[in-house]
Design a protein around this motif. Structure first.
Motif, PDB file in Angstrom:
ATOM      1  N   LEU A  10       1.788  43.112 -10.884  1.00 25.11           N
ATOM      2  CA  LEU A  10       2.762  43.222  -9.703  1.00 25.11           C
ATOM      3  C   LEU A  10       2.382  44.577  -8.787  1.00 25.11           C
ATOM      4  N   GLY A  11       1.049  44.552  -8.688  1.00 25.30           N
ATOM      5  CA  GLY A  11       0.663  45.375  -7.551  1.00 25.30           C
ATOM      6  C   GLY A  11       1.219  44.886  -6.147  1.00 25.30           C
ATOM      7  N   LEU A  12       0.644  45.547  -5.036  1.00 27.47           N
ATOM      8  CA  LEU A  12       0.783  45.196  -3.628  1.00 27.47           C
ATOM      9  C   LEU A  12       0.710  43.381  -3.557  1.00 27.47           C
ATOM     10  N   MET A  13      -0.630  43.046  -4.255  1.00 26.02           N
ATOM     11  CA  MET A  13      -0.674  41.462  -4.000  1.00 26.02           C
ATOM     12  C   MET A  13      -0.037  40.670  -5.040  1.00 26.02           C
ATOM     13  N   ASN A  32       4.287  43.865 -15.724  1.00 23.01           N
ATOM     14  CA  ASN A  32       3.482  44.874 -15.344  1.00 23.01           C
ATOM     15  C   ASN A  32       3.431  45.916 -16.050  1.00 23.01           C
ATOM     16  N   ARG A  33       2.482  46.480 -15.940  1.00 24.37           N
ATOM     17  CA  ARG A  33       2.186  47.801 -16.807  1.00 24.37           C
ATOM     18  C   ARG A  33       3.407  48.898 -16.536  1.00 24.37           C
ATOM     19  N   THR A  34       3.537  49.080 -15.051  1.00 25.46           N
ATOM     20  CA  THR A  34       4.711  50.047 -14.532  1.00 25.46           C
ATOM     21  C   THR A  34       5.815  49.112 -14.586  1.00 25.46           C
ATOM     22  N   LYS A  37       8.184  48.147 -11.019  1.00 26.13           N
ATOM     23  CA  LYS A  37       7.673  47.177 -10.261  1.00 26.13           C
ATOM     24  C   LYS A  37       8.114  45.886 -10.306  1.00 26.13           C
ATOM     25  N   LEU A  66      -4.743  41.588 -10.999  1.00 26.22           N
ATOM     26  CA  LEU A  66      -4.932  43.343 -11.663  1.00 26.22           C
ATOM     27  C   LEU A  66      -5.868  43.970 -11.071  1.00 26.22           C
ATOM     28  N   LEU A  67      -5.994  45.147 -11.285  1.00 28.15           N
ATOM     29  CA  LEU A  67      -6.950  45.957 -10.559  1.00 28.15           C
ATOM     30  C   LEU A  67      -8.413  45.634 -10.517  1.00 28.15           C
ATOM     31  N   THR A  91     -10.037  40.570  -7.980  1.00 31.46           N
ATOM     32  CA  THR A  91     -11.385  40.854  -7.536  1.00 31.46           C
ATOM     33  C   THR A  91     -12.451  41.206  -8.497  1.00 31.46           C
ATOM     34  N   ALA A 118      -7.262  37.211   2.215  1.00 30.09           N
ATOM     35  CA  ALA A 118      -5.899  37.733   2.709  1.00 30.09           C
ATOM     36  C   ALA A 118      -5.215  38.897   2.380  1.00 30.09           C
ATOM     37  N   PRO A 120      -1.972  41.326   1.561  1.00 27.78           N
ATOM     38  CA  PRO A 120      -0.436  40.893   1.028  1.00 27.78           C
ATOM     39  C   PRO A 120       0.547  40.206   2.154  1.00 27.78           C
TER      40      PRO A 120
HETATM   41  N1  FVH Z   1      -4.174  44.193  -1.492  1.00 26.32           N
HETATM   42  C1  FVH Z   1      -5.025  43.644  -0.981  1.00 26.32           C
HETATM   43  O1  FVH Z   1      -5.208  43.433   0.379  1.00 26.32           O
HETATM   44  C2  FVH Z   1      -6.449  42.898  -1.605  1.00 26.32           C
HETATM   45  C3  FVH Z   1      -6.763  41.512  -0.894  1.00 26.32           C
HETATM   46  C4  FVH Z   1      -7.881  40.786  -1.412  1.00 26.32           C
HETATM   47  C5  FVH Z   1      -7.696  40.760  -3.116  1.00 26.32           C
HETATM   48  N2  FVH Z   1      -7.392  41.919  -3.360  1.00 26.32           N
HETATM   49  C6  FVH Z   1      -7.411  42.191  -5.078  1.00 26.32           C
HETATM   50  O2  FVH Z   1      -6.289  41.820  -5.551  1.00 26.32           O
HETATM   51  C7  FVH Z   1      -6.186  42.606  -6.897  1.00 26.32           C
HETATM   52  C8  FVH Z   1      -4.770  43.230  -6.650  1.00 26.32           C
HETATM   53  O3  FVH Z   1      -4.608  43.964  -5.699  1.00 26.32           O
HETATM   54  P1  FVH Z   1      -3.105  44.776  -5.592  1.00 26.32           P
HETATM   55  O4  FVH Z   1      -3.218  45.056  -3.964  1.00 26.32           O
HETATM   56  O5  FVH Z   1      -2.083  44.334  -5.896  1.00 26.32           O
HETATM   57  O6  FVH Z   1      -3.646  46.400  -6.001  1.00 26.32           O
HETATM   58  P2  FVH Z   1      -2.702  47.384  -6.446  1.00 26.32           P
HETATM   59  O7  FVH Z   1      -1.503  47.294  -5.746  1.00 26.32           O
HETATM   60  O8  FVH Z   1      -3.408  48.502  -6.675  1.00 26.32           O
HETATM   61  O9  FVH Z   1      -2.130  47.143  -7.906  1.00 26.32           O
HETATM   62  C9  FVH Z   1      -3.176  46.942  -9.025  1.00 26.32           C
HETATM   63  C10 FVH Z   1      -2.297  46.333 -10.216  1.00 26.32           C
HETATM   64  O10 FVH Z   1      -3.208  46.442 -11.480  1.00 26.32           O
HETATM   65  C11 FVH Z   1      -2.387  46.869 -12.534  1.00 26.32           C
HETATM   66  N3  FVH Z   1      -3.300  48.056 -13.263  1.00 26.32           N
HETATM   67  C12 FVH Z   1      -4.164  48.464 -12.974  1.00 26.32           C
HETATM   68  N4  FVH Z   1      -5.010  48.994 -13.929  1.00 26.32           N
HETATM   69  C13 FVH Z   1      -4.435  48.486 -14.953  1.00 26.32           C
HETATM   70  C14 FVH Z   1      -4.641  48.617 -16.437  1.00 26.32           C
HETATM   71  N5  FVH Z   1      -5.595  49.240 -16.954  1.00 26.32           N
HETATM   72  N6  FVH Z   1      -3.964  47.552 -17.356  1.00 26.32           N
HETATM   73  C15 FVH Z   1      -2.861  46.833 -16.888  1.00 26.32           C
HETATM   74  N7  FVH Z   1      -2.633  46.831 -15.637  1.00 26.32           N
HETATM   75  C16 FVH Z   1      -3.355  47.688 -14.702  1.00 26.32           C
HETATM   76  C17 FVH Z   1      -1.274  47.833 -11.638  1.00 26.32           C
HETATM   77  O11 FVH Z   1      -0.397  48.348 -12.479  1.00 26.32           O
HETATM   78  P3  FVH Z   1       0.548  49.443 -12.450  1.00 26.32           P
HETATM   79  O12 FVH Z   1      -0.271  50.651 -11.833  1.00 26.32           O
HETATM   80  O13 FVH Z   1       1.479  49.089 -11.520  1.00 26.32           O
HETATM   81  O14 FVH Z   1       1.212  49.997 -13.694  1.00 26.32           O
HETATM   82  C18 FVH Z   1      -1.139  46.951 -10.544  1.00 26.32           C
HETATM   83  O15 FVH Z   1       0.020  45.880 -11.193  1.00 26.32           O
HETATM   84  C19 FVH Z   1      -7.186  43.428  -6.805  1.00 26.32           C
HETATM   85  O16 FVH Z   1      -8.211  42.934  -7.652  1.00 26.32           O
HETATM   86  C20 FVH Z   1      -7.893  43.649  -5.458  1.00 26.32           C
HETATM   87  O17 FVH Z   1      -9.178  43.793  -5.390  1.00 26.32           O
HETATM   88  C21 FVH Z   1      -5.995  42.596  -2.826  1.00 26.32           C
END
Ligand code: FVH
Length: 283
Positions: A10-13, A32-34, A37, A66-67, A91, A118, A120
């Motif tokens: 549940l990051g931004l995307m 989500n890990r955190t 969110k 996820l990341l 990605t 795209a 978010p």
């Molecule tokens: N945001 C964008 O514009 C781009 C558009 C194109 C595609 N990307 C890809 O989408 C994936 C996720 O992107 P995002 O924007 O959601 O990224 P963040 O907001 O940084 O969230 C990252 C999530 O990943 C979780 N996470 C990170 N490391 C771990 C781990 N070791 N174990 C479990 N979860 C992990 C993180 O968790 P938390 O920090 O909230 O606890 C977030 O949920 C990505 O592949 C882009 O390249 C987006």
């Protein structure tokens, strides 16, 4: 039809994607890990699972965003993947898609990878596109769900293809950005009106050139790079001139130089009579 969907990441995307699925009336379990969110999504009607194991166990369709691919296998490790349809919207490089698909298959799951074209705020709006490759079964079964978040396009059963096409599209974008920045820097160095240049000259010119380049596909497919327009020798001289002009204006031509290098290599082989499409062979 309302579906049960588990959504991990549940990051931004991930938040934008899960929110649009909830808004479309699906039953969404989130992890989500955190944990904090997840709160806005729970307020929108999502069910919170406090472990990846419980999240995966809640639905046949499991979507992860996820990341990176390492965090995907780390998160899904030990979860009940057998019989699950795993849609991975994370990605990565093409080889990682293959490895993750095999990893899921070894645990009894089916795998469909996606590449999100795209940002978010575009999710669930016209213009958002997601390329998918891997399991055709998952794609066909869940196409209505996939269509909620973005226009879906299936690119093949090889799990690598969606991410490879994603990289190719980004490459096209970065090349265009390189030319755009160099052109703007040159105009700015002369103190000419930049806004007018970009809107009335550069943008229409780039659009016309892109349409012209689409015709090169015939040459790529046939290997016949003969041209009646401007050959590589003319382009070599043109770029030589450009680079000199940039330096005389005090502007770095650094983003143009790699193209000049490849044209120089091709003409040095005695192929200066080819068109620009011939550079694909050099690459
Ligand atoms: N945001 C964008 O514009 C781009 C558009 C194109 C595609 N990307 C890809 O989408 C994936 C996720 O992107 P995002 O924007 O959601 O990224 P963040 O907001 O940084 O969230 C990252 C999530 O990943 C979780 N996470 C990170 N490391 C771990 C781990 N070791 N174990 C479990 N979860 C992990 C993180 O968790 P938390 O920090 O909230 O606890 C977030 O949920 C990505 O592949 C882009 O390249 C987006």
């Amino acid at each position: 039809m309302s579906e049960n969907i588990s959504f991990l990441g549940l990051g931004l995307m991930g938040t934008a994607l899960a929110s649009s699925l909830l808004a479309a009336g699906h039953h969404v379990t989130v992890w989500n890990r955190t944990p904090s969110k997840a709160e806005p999504l729970v307020a929108e009607g999502a069910v919170y699972a406090d472990t990846p194991d419980k999240a995966v166990g809640a639905s046949t369709l499991v979507i992860v965003c996820l990341l990176d691919h390492a965090s995907v296998t780390q998160t899904l490790d030990g979860t009940p993947l057998a019989g699950r349809a795993v849609v991975n919207l994370t990605t990565g490089r093409p080889v990682e898609a293959r490895q993750t698909a095999e990893w899921v298959a070894e645990r009894g799951g089916d795998y469909l990878g996606g590449a999100i074209m795209a940002v978010p705020p575009m999710i669930a709006k016209p213009g958002a596109l997601i390329l998918y490759s891997g399991s055709r079964t998952i794609y066909d079964r869940y196409e209505p769900v996939l269509s909620v978040v973005a226009e879906p396009r299936f690119t093949g059963t090889d799990p690598e293809s969606a991410l490879l096409l994603d990289m190719a599209m980004l490459t096209g974008m970065y090349g265009q950005i390189a030319g755009f920045l160099e052109a703007a820097a040159l105009v700015r160095s002369a103190g000419l009106p930049l806004r007018d240049f970009v809107t009335t000259l550069l943008t229409p010119w780039l659009n016309a050139m892109v349409a012209q380049q689409a015709t090169w596909v015939d040459s790529f497919e046939s290997g016949d790079h003969s041209t009646e327009v401007s050959n590589l020798e003319i382009n070599r001289a043109g770029l030589e001139n450009l680079v000199r002009a940039f330096r005389e204006q005090g502007v770095k031509p650094d983003l143009l130089l790699p193209l000049k290098t490849v044209i120089d290599q091709r003409t040095a082989r005695g192929l200066g009579n080819e068109g620009l499409s011939g550079l694909i062979e050099e690459l």
